[in-house]
Design a protein around this motif. Sequence first.
Motif, PDB file in Angstrom:
ATOM      1  N   GLY A  10       0.730  -1.254   0.107  1.00 30.46           N
ATOM      2  CA  GLY A  10       0.007  -0.149   0.056  1.00 30.46           C
ATOM      3  C   GLY A  10       1.026   1.280   0.061  1.00 30.46           C
ATOM      4  N   GLY A  11       2.078   1.177  -0.509  1.00 28.13           N
ATOM      5  CA  GLY A  11       2.957   2.341  -0.883  1.00 28.13           C
ATOM      6  C   GLY A  11       2.161   3.260  -1.714  1.00 28.13           C
ATOM      7  N   ILE A  12       2.968   4.274  -2.159  1.00 25.80           N
ATOM      8  CA  ILE A  12       2.641   5.424  -3.101  1.00 25.80           C
ATOM      9  C   ILE A  12       2.199   4.556  -4.689  1.00 25.80           C
ATOM     10  CG2 ILE A  12       5.002   6.099  -3.817  1.00 25.80           C
ATOM     11  CD1 ILE A  12       3.583   8.933  -4.058  1.00 25.80           C
ATOM     12  N   GLY A  13       3.138   3.744  -4.916  1.00 24.00           N
ATOM     13  CA  GLY A  13       2.955   2.948  -6.187  1.00 24.00           C
ATOM     14  C   GLY A  13       1.583   2.014  -6.181  1.00 24.00           C
ATOM     15  N   GLY A  14       1.560   1.341  -5.066  1.00 27.30           N
ATOM     16  CA  GLY A  14       0.255   0.301  -4.879  1.00 27.30           C
ATOM     17  C   GLY A  14      -0.984   1.046  -5.002  1.00 27.30           C
ATOM     18  N   LEU A  15      -0.982   2.266  -4.140  1.00 24.22           N
ATOM     19  CA  LEU A  15      -2.265   3.013  -3.901  1.00 24.22           C
ATOM     20  C   LEU A  15      -2.493   3.548  -5.221  1.00 24.22           C
ATOM     21  CD1 LEU A  15      -1.822   4.778  -0.604  1.00 24.22           C
ATOM     22  CD2 LEU A  15      -3.392   2.920  -1.018  1.00 24.22           C
ATOM     23  N   GLU A  39       2.769   8.414   7.783  1.00 24.72           N
ATOM     24  CA  GLU A  39       3.914   8.829   7.160  1.00 24.72           C
ATOM     25  C   GLU A  39       5.245   8.394   7.882  1.00 24.72           C
ATOM     26  OE1 GLU A  39       4.365  13.152   7.570  1.00 24.72           O
ATOM     27  OE2 GLU A  39       2.110  13.402   7.280  1.00 24.72           O
ATOM     28  N   VAL A  40       6.006   7.889   7.010  1.00 29.10           N
ATOM     29  CA  VAL A  40       7.224   7.453   7.531  1.00 29.10           C
ATOM     30  C   VAL A  40       8.622   8.103   7.360  1.00 29.10           C
ATOM     31  CG1 VAL A  40       6.612   4.980   7.075  1.00 29.10           C
ATOM     32  CG2 VAL A  40       7.570   6.158   5.106  1.00 29.10           C
ATOM     33  N   GLY A  41       8.358   9.387   6.987  1.00 32.68           N
ATOM     34  CA  GLY A  41       9.610  10.363   6.799  1.00 32.68           C
ATOM     35  C   GLY A  41      10.087  10.347   5.282  1.00 32.68           C
ATOM     36  N   ALA A  42       9.349   9.738   4.372  1.00 34.75           N
ATOM     37  CA  ALA A  42      10.080   9.937   2.961  1.00 34.75           C
ATOM     38  C   ALA A  42       9.129  10.748   2.303  1.00 34.75           C
ATOM     39  CB  ALA A  42       9.975   8.655   2.502  1.00 34.75           C
ATOM     40  N   GLY A  43       9.543  11.348   1.371  1.00 33.32           N
ATOM     41  CA  GLY A  43       8.962  12.385   0.469  1.00 33.32           C
ATOM     42  C   GLY A  43       9.007  12.261  -0.923  1.00 33.32           C
ATOM     43  N   LEU A  44       8.265  12.844  -1.870  1.00 29.09           N
ATOM     44  CA  LEU A  44       8.368  12.952  -3.338  1.00 29.09           C
ATOM     45  C   LEU A  44       8.330  14.540  -3.651  1.00 29.09           C
ATOM     46  CD1 LEU A  44       7.970  11.231  -5.896  1.00 29.09           C
ATOM     47  CD2 LEU A  44       5.503  11.760  -5.630  1.00 29.09           C
ATOM     48  N   GLN A  45       9.501  14.573  -4.458  1.00 26.49           N
ATOM     49  CA  GLN A  45      10.198  15.656  -4.943  1.00 26.49           C
ATOM     50  C   GLN A  45       9.749  15.699  -6.446  1.00 26.49           C
ATOM     51  OE1 GLN A  45      13.752  16.536  -3.094  1.00 26.49           O
ATOM     52  NE2 GLN A  45      12.901  17.979  -1.830  1.00 26.49           N
ATOM     53  N   LEU A  46       9.477  16.925  -7.024  1.00 23.18           N
ATOM     54  CA  LEU A  46       9.334  16.909  -8.376  1.00 23.18           C
ATOM     55  C   LEU A  46      10.086  18.401  -8.738  1.00 23.18           C
ATOM     56  CD1 LEU A  46       5.678  16.488  -9.311  1.00 23.18           C
ATOM     57  CD2 LEU A  46       7.584  14.848  -9.572  1.00 23.18           C
ATOM     58  N   GLY A  47      11.309  18.290  -9.423  1.00 24.65           N
ATOM     59  CA  GLY A  47      12.231  19.500  -9.851  1.00 24.65           C
ATOM     60  C   GLY A  47      11.461  20.156 -10.660  1.00 24.65           C
ATOM     61  N   PRO A  48      12.000  21.416 -10.965  1.00 25.04           N
ATOM     62  CA  PRO A  48      11.329  22.515 -11.818  1.00 25.04           C
ATOM     63  C   PRO A  48      11.214  21.998 -13.297  1.00 25.04           C
ATOM     64  CG  PRO A  48      13.125  23.189 -10.559  1.00 25.04           C
ATOM     65  CD  PRO A  48      13.131  21.882 -10.337  1.00 25.04           C
TER      66      PRO A  48
END
Length: 51
Positions: A10-15, A39-48
Amino acid sequence: MTQHVVIAGGGIGGLACALALARAGVSVDLLEQAGALGEVGAGLQLGPNAV
Protein backbone atom coordinates in the motif's frame (compact mmCIF):
# COMPACT_ATOMS: atom_id res chain seq x y z
CA MET A 1 -16.04 -11.32 -17.62
CA THR A 2 -15.05 -9.18 -14.63
CA GLN A 3 -11.34 -8.65 -14.03
CA HIS A 4 -9.97 -8.95 -10.50
CA VAL A 5 -6.50 -7.80 -9.42
CA VAL A 6 -4.65 -8.26 -6.11
CA ILE A 7 -2.00 -5.65 -5.30
CA ALA A 8 0.55 -6.37 -2.57
CA GLY A 9 1.81 -3.18 -0.94
CA GLY A 10 0.00 0.00 0.00
CA GLY A 11 2.82 2.42 -0.73
CA ILE A 12 2.53 5.28 -3.18
CA GLY A 13 2.85 2.92 -6.16
CA GLY A 14 0.34 0.37 -4.88
CA LEU A 15 -2.22 3.02 -3.97
CA ALA A 16 -1.85 4.79 -7.32
CA CYS A 17 -2.18 1.50 -9.21
CA ALA A 18 -5.25 0.47 -7.19
CA LEU A 19 -6.91 3.84 -7.79
CA ALA A 20 -6.22 3.78 -11.53
CA LEU A 21 -7.53 0.23 -11.90
CA ALA A 22 -10.64 0.97 -9.82
CA ARG A 23 -11.40 4.01 -11.99
CA ALA A 24 -11.10 1.75 -15.05
CA GLY A 25 -13.74 -0.60 -13.59
CA VAL A 26 -11.42 -3.36 -12.39
CA SER A 27 -12.13 -5.05 -9.05
CA VAL A 28 -9.08 -4.50 -6.80
CA ASP A 29 -7.90 -6.00 -3.51
CA LEU A 30 -5.06 -4.01 -1.92
CA LEU A 31 -3.02 -5.89 0.69
CA GLU A 32 -0.77 -4.09 3.18
CA GLN A 33 1.28 -5.54 6.02
CA ALA A 34 1.10 -2.44 8.25
CA GLY A 35 -1.86 -2.06 10.58
CA ALA A 36 -2.36 1.60 9.59
CA LEU A 37 -1.14 3.91 6.87
CA GLY A 38 0.99 6.84 8.02
CA GLU A 39 4.02 8.97 7.26
CA VAL A 40 7.43 7.31 7.42
CA GLY A 41 9.57 10.37 6.78
CA ALA A 42 9.99 9.83 3.05
CA GLY A 43 8.90 12.38 0.50
CA LEU A 44 8.35 12.80 -3.19
CA GLN A 45 9.91 15.77 -4.93
CA LEU A 46 9.36 17.09 -8.44
CA GLY A 47 12.07 19.31 -9.84
CA PRO A 48 11.38 22.51 -11.80
CA ASN A 49 11.69 20.68 -15.14
CA ALA A 50 9.09 18.08 -14.10
CA VAL A 51 6.37 20.59 -13.37
